[in-house]
Enzyme design. Structure first.
Site, PDB file in Angstrom:
ATOM      1  N   GLU A 287       0.860  -1.185   0.000  1.00  0.00           N
ATOM      2  CA  GLU A 287       0.000   0.000   0.000  1.00  0.00           C
ATOM      3  C   GLU A 287       0.906   1.249   0.000  1.00  0.00           C
ATOM      4  OE1 GLU A 287      -1.945   0.042   3.796  1.00  0.00           O
ATOM      5  OE2 GLU A 287      -3.347   1.647   3.282  1.00  0.00           O
TER       6      GLU A 287
ATOM      7  N   CYS B  21      -5.021  -3.466   2.587  1.00  0.00           N
ATOM      8  CA  CYS B  21      -4.695  -3.531   4.016  1.00  0.00           C
ATOM      9  C   CYS B  21      -5.915  -3.762   4.929  1.00  0.00           C
ATOM     10  CB  CYS B  21      -3.900  -2.307   4.430  1.00  0.00           C
ATOM     11  SG  CYS B  21      -2.888  -2.636   5.902  1.00  0.00           S
TER      12      CYS B  21
ATOM     13  N   VAL C 291       0.301  -2.692  10.563  1.00  0.00           N
ATOM     14  CA  VAL C 291       0.948  -2.342  11.828  1.00  0.00           C
ATOM     15  C   VAL C 291       0.468  -3.252  12.968  1.00  0.00           C
ATOM     16  CG1 VAL C 291       1.513   0.046  11.246  1.00  0.00           C
ATOM     17  CG2 VAL C 291      -0.739  -0.457  12.165  1.00  0.00           C
TER      18      VAL C 291
ATOM     19  N   LYS D 119      -9.504   2.305  -1.505  1.00  0.00           N
ATOM     20  CA  LYS D 119      -9.704   1.613  -0.224  1.00  0.00           C
ATOM     21  C   LYS D 119     -11.050   1.979   0.404  1.00  0.00           C
ATOM     22  CE  LYS D 119      -6.979   0.732   3.994  1.00  0.00           C
ATOM     23  NZ  LYS D 119      -5.724   1.099   4.669  1.00  0.00           N
TER      24      LYS D 119
HETATM   25  C1  ACM Z   1      -3.686  -0.166   7.244  1.00  0.00           C
HETATM   26  O1  ACM Z   1      -4.810  -0.297   6.775  1.00  0.00           O
HETATM   27  N1  ACM Z   1      -2.735   0.442   6.605  1.00  0.00           N
HETATM   28  C2  ACM Z   1      -3.386  -0.694   8.589  1.00  0.00           C
END
Ligand code: ACM
Length: 273
Positions: free
Chosen positions: A38, A142, A169, A109
Site C-alpha cells: 500500500e 490492508c 501495523v 480503499k
Molecule cells: C492499514 O490499513 N494500513 C493498517
C-alpha cells in the site's frame, strides 16, 4: 503462474528514489504478476494534508503509473500496487493493476484505518474482478482484511486470487488472511512494507510478513518482519475454482443467504465520527 510479493522499506516522501529501488528489485526477479505494498512510493505516516497533496498524483499523469506501464510493457508482466491518488481536491488510498497494455484495474480503499480518515476520502468504486491470462483477480487494501465482506464479495464475483497491498501495523492480519483464503477457497497475496516511520512525534512500525496463501489455507511463502525481498510462488489458479470441500459440502452452494439478512436485531448505538 508465478506470483510474487515485494517487501521493502520505502523512504518517506522520496518517491523518485523509492520507484528506482523497486524497479531494481523487480528487474532481478522472475514473475508473471507482482503485488507491492500500500502507498509503496510515498510512505504512510503523513503529518498534514499539505504533505498528502504534495505526494499525491493523478493516476494518468504521475510517475508511478509511468514507471509501471513501461516496466510491464517491457517485461510482459502484471503489477498491483498502492498509490496516493489525487482527483480534484480529493485524495484516495488506491491500488492499481497494470499490465502490458496499461491500467486494467483501479480500486479505492473502502475501509480507511485510523488517521487515514483525516487524509483520504473513503473509496467509492465497487469491488471488482479483472481477468488476466485466464486468472480472475480482485483487489483490496490492508485494513479491508478486518471486514470479511470485502474478500467474500470478491470471491462471490469469481475472484481466484485476492491482491492485497498493505502497510500492516497490527499483528493479526497475516493469520487472518489464511482464514480469508480458506473461507473463500481463493489465493491471497499480501504485500507489506517493513521499517519504522517516526514523524510529527508519532511512530509506526510495519510488520512485514508478506505472504501468499493458497485456497487450502497453506502458506506458500511468508517473509520475515525485516527482509527486503521479492518472494515468488508458482500457483495453479484452477485450484480456486473448486469450492467443494468434501462430498457433502460446497462453500458457495451451502450458503444460506436468506438467513444472512440483518433483521430483528437489537439496534446498536452507532456513532459516526
Ligand atoms: C492499514 O490499513 N494500513 C493498517
Amino acid at each position: 503462474m508465478n506470483l510474487a510479493v515485494l517487501q521493502y522499506y520505502p523512504e518517506f516522501g522520496e518517491k523518485e528514489a523509492n520507484l528506482l529501488k523497486v524497479e531494481k528489485m523487480l528487474s532481478k526477479a522472475a514473475f508473471d504478476l507482482v503485488v507491492l505494498p500500500e502507498l509503496f512510493a510515498t510512505g504512510y505516516l503523513f503529518t498534514s494534508k499539505h504533505e498528502v497533496k504534495k505526494l499525491s498524483e493523478e493516476i494518468l499523469e504521475g510517475p508511478t503509473v509511468q514507471m509501471f506501464s513501461n516496466f510491464c510493457r517491457g517485461k510482459k508482466v502484471y503489477a498491483c500496487f498502492g498509490i496516493l491518488e489525487r482527483e480534484g481536491d480529493r485524495f484516495y488510498n488506491s491500488s492499481l493493476l497494470v499490465g502490458p497494455q496499461g491500467i486494467m484495474g483501479h480500486y479505492r480503499k473502502l475501509h480507511l484505518f485510523y488517521e487515514e480518515k483525516k487524509w483520504f476520502t473513503p473509496g467509492n468504486f465497487p469491488l471488482s474482478v479483472t481477468e488476466i491470462n485466464g486468472i480472475r483477480v480482485g483487489m483490496m487494501i490492508c485494513f479491508d482484511w478486518r471486514f470479511p465482506e470485502a474478500a467474500r464479495t470478491l470471491a462471490l464475483m469469481g475472484a481466484d486470487l485476492i491482491l492485497h497491498p498493505s502497510n500492516l501495523v497490527l499483528p493479526h492480519c497475516p493469520d487472518a488472511m489464511i482464514t480469508r483464503a480458506l473461507e473463500n477457497r481463493v489465493f491471497c497475496a499480501t504485500s507489506n512494507r517493513i521499517g519504522t516511520e517516526k514523524r510529527g512525534g508519532k511512530s509506526l512500525t510495519y510488520i512485514g510478513q508478506s505472504q501468499i496463501v493458497d485456497p487450502d489455507g497453506k502458506i506458500l511463502v511468508r517473509l520475515s518482519g525485516r527482509e527486503e525481498k521479492v518472494a515468488v510462488a508458482a500457483i495453479d489458479y484452477k485450484k480456486a475454482h473448486q469450492k467443494k470441500i468434501n462430498f457433502y459440502n460446497d462453500l458457495f452452494l451451502d450458503r444460506r443467504e436468506n438467513f444472512y439478512k440483518v433483521q430483528n436485531h437489537l439496534p446498536l448505538k452507532l456513532k459516526k465520527r
